[in-house]
Enzyme design. Structure first.
Site, PDB file in Angstrom:
ATOM      1  N   HIS A 124      73.999  52.856 104.693  1.00 15.65           N
ATOM      2  CA  HIS A 124      75.417  53.227 104.618  1.00 15.65           C
ATOM      3  C   HIS A 124      76.282  52.168 103.921  1.00 15.65           C
ATOM      4  O   HIS A 124      77.445  52.447 103.596  1.00 15.65           O
ATOM      5  CB  HIS A 124      76.000  53.477 106.014  1.00 15.65           C
ATOM      6  CG  HIS A 124      75.396  54.645 106.718  1.00 15.65           C
ATOM      7  ND1 HIS A 124      75.326  55.904 106.160  1.00 15.65           N
ATOM      8  CD2 HIS A 124      74.803  54.747 107.939  1.00 15.65           C
ATOM      9  CE1 HIS A 124      74.727  56.734 107.013  1.00 15.65           C
ATOM     10  NE2 HIS A 124      74.392  56.056 108.090  1.00 15.65           N
ATOM     11  N   ASP A 161      66.165  59.461 106.713  1.00  9.99           N
ATOM     12  CA  ASP A 161      67.068  59.260 107.852  1.00  9.99           C
ATOM     13  C   ASP A 161      67.913  60.529 108.021  1.00  9.99           C
ATOM     14  O   ASP A 161      68.212  61.212 107.040  1.00  9.99           O
ATOM     15  CB  ASP A 161      67.963  58.049 107.576  1.00  9.99           C
ATOM     16  CG  ASP A 161      68.776  57.610 108.777  1.00  9.99           C
ATOM     17  OD1 ASP A 161      68.387  56.631 109.426  1.00  9.99           O
ATOM     18  OD2 ASP A 161      69.815  58.258 109.049  1.00  9.99           O
ATOM     19  N   HIS A 163      70.947  60.776 108.648  1.00  9.84           N
ATOM     20  CA  HIS A 163      72.265  60.608 108.036  1.00  9.84           C
ATOM     21  C   HIS A 163      72.114  60.409 106.523  1.00  9.84           C
ATOM     22  O   HIS A 163      71.133  59.825 106.064  1.00  9.84           O
ATOM     23  CB  HIS A 163      72.972  59.383 108.630  1.00  9.84           C
ATOM     24  CG  HIS A 163      73.147  59.447 110.112  1.00  9.84           C
ATOM     25  ND1 HIS A 163      72.255  58.866 110.995  1.00  9.84           N
ATOM     26  CD2 HIS A 163      74.093  60.057 110.867  1.00  9.84           C
ATOM     27  CE1 HIS A 163      72.662  59.100 112.226  1.00  9.84           C
ATOM     28  NE2 HIS A 163      73.767  59.830 112.191  1.00  9.84           N
ATOM     29  N   ASP A 244      65.870  59.091 113.136  1.00 11.25           N
ATOM     30  CA  ASP A 244      66.869  59.728 113.986  1.00 11.25           C
ATOM     31  C   ASP A 244      66.983  61.238 113.764  1.00 11.25           C
ATOM     32  O   ASP A 244      67.857  61.884 114.354  1.00 11.25           O
ATOM     33  CB  ASP A 244      68.235  59.048 113.832  1.00 11.25           C
ATOM     34  CG  ASP A 244      68.568  58.667 112.407  1.00 11.25           C
ATOM     35  OD1 ASP A 244      67.829  59.085 111.485  1.00 11.25           O
ATOM     36  OD2 ASP A 244      69.574  57.946 112.201  1.00 11.25           O
TER      37      ASP A 244
HETATM   38 ZN   LIG Z   1      70.699  57.463 110.625  1.00 11.16          ZN
END
Ligand SMILES: [Zn+2]
Length: 307
Positions: A124, A161, A163, A244
């Site tokens: 991120h 991931d 996200h 995740d």
């Molecule tokens: Zn994540």
């Protein structure tokens, strides 16, 4: 040959008990890998990334800001999710340095694969901003190093991931030598990663819907994403390995199991074998249920070891 890069400093980044991104995550992963099954792994202490390496993907202001934040105790909050403790800057240097060292190793004479068991995670972090538990963008620092130092012309980053890796996308959106491929849940933090975000044709975003599981994930990678990787013919494959999307993860709503992480790892190993002489570096991103994280990471590393 599989190398494992980690450092004790990565356990000293402590955002506090309210944060899901905790030292216990890395302890759980390392404990799962401390097993006879993984005895053949070559364990290496991660070096610190240098400023020069960080500045390939981050602004000078960002690098200096992160390195200057060193609370004597407690935490400093950078945003809602992202905090720094006394050990955070050193952890961040080791996390990025691990990926650089792993890239150097697999691009060396021995080739092989590497897994970086590090935190804070990285995908991120944008050129000028820490966010979403991430301080420096570890995988991006590694990709930029492969281009700048080793002269590679095609580096692929596969990010599974749950996200979206918005930071990695921001960093490489105008860099055709990097292909960034991401599957992720939408809607979900950080709310980027629509299929029409394509960079200069080098960004491939493949959103999944809440509730999607093994079938949808495998179908997406098999029919769309793996073929894109093969078409690009990467000279090096990097993986942002977040766990995740597991069904027991508390931060998202996909329904993968550890066997899905073994599967995607096999498929990515196939890509590296076909185009990159097997050269692959994976780095830990998310995963917030300790048992799901440790069993999934072990499944992932087990497949890398078979490679
Ligand atoms: Zn994540």
């Amino acid at each position: 040959m599989l190398r494992l890069y980690t450092h004790a400093s990565c356990l000293q980044h402590d955002p506090g008990p309210a944060q899901p991104e905790s030292p216990a995550r890395l302890r759980a992963v390392l404990q799962a890998l401390d097993h006879d099954r993984f005895a053949a792994i070559d364990r290496v202490e991660a070096p610190r990334a240098t400023r020069e390496q960080l500045l390939r993907v981050h602004t000078p202001e960002h690098v200096e800001r992160i390195l200057a934040i060193a609370p004597d105790e407690g935490t400093v909050r950078l945003d809602e999710d992202t905090l720094m403790s006394p050990g955070s800057a050193q952890a961040a240097l080791r996390a990025a340095g691990a990926v650089v060292a792993a890239v150097d190793a697999v691009l060396g004479a021995d080739g092989g694969q590497a897994f970086c068991a590090v935190r804070p995670p990285g995908h991120h972090a944008t050129p000028d901003r820490a966010m979403g538990f991430c301080l420096f963008n570890n995988v991006a620092v590694g990709a930029a190093h492969a281009i700048a130092e080793h002269g590679l012309k095609r580096v692929a980053i596969a990010d599974f991931d749950v996200h979206h890796g918005n930071g990695t996308q921001d960093i490489f959106a105008r860099e055709p030598r990097v292909l960034f491929i991401s599957s992720h849940q939408m809607p979900l933090y950080p709310e980027t990663g629509r299929a029409d975000e394509r960079g200069v044709g080098n960004i491939v975003n493949a959103p999944l819907s809440p509730g999607d599981g093994s079938y949808e994930f495998r179908e997406l990678w098999e029919s769309t994403l793996i073929p894109k990787l093969h078409a690009f013919k990467p000279q090096l494959l990097l993986i942002s390995a977040g766990f995740d999307a597991h069904r027991n993860d508390p931060l998202a709503d996909l329904r993968l199991g550890s066997e899905d992480y073994a599967w995607i790892t096999q498929r990515l190993v196939d890509v590296a074998r076909a185009h990159a002489q097997g050269r692959l570096v994976s780095t830990l991103e998310g995963g917030y249920n300790l048992l799901a994280l440790s069993t999934s990471a072990a499944a992932h590393v087990g497949e890398l070891l078979e490679a």
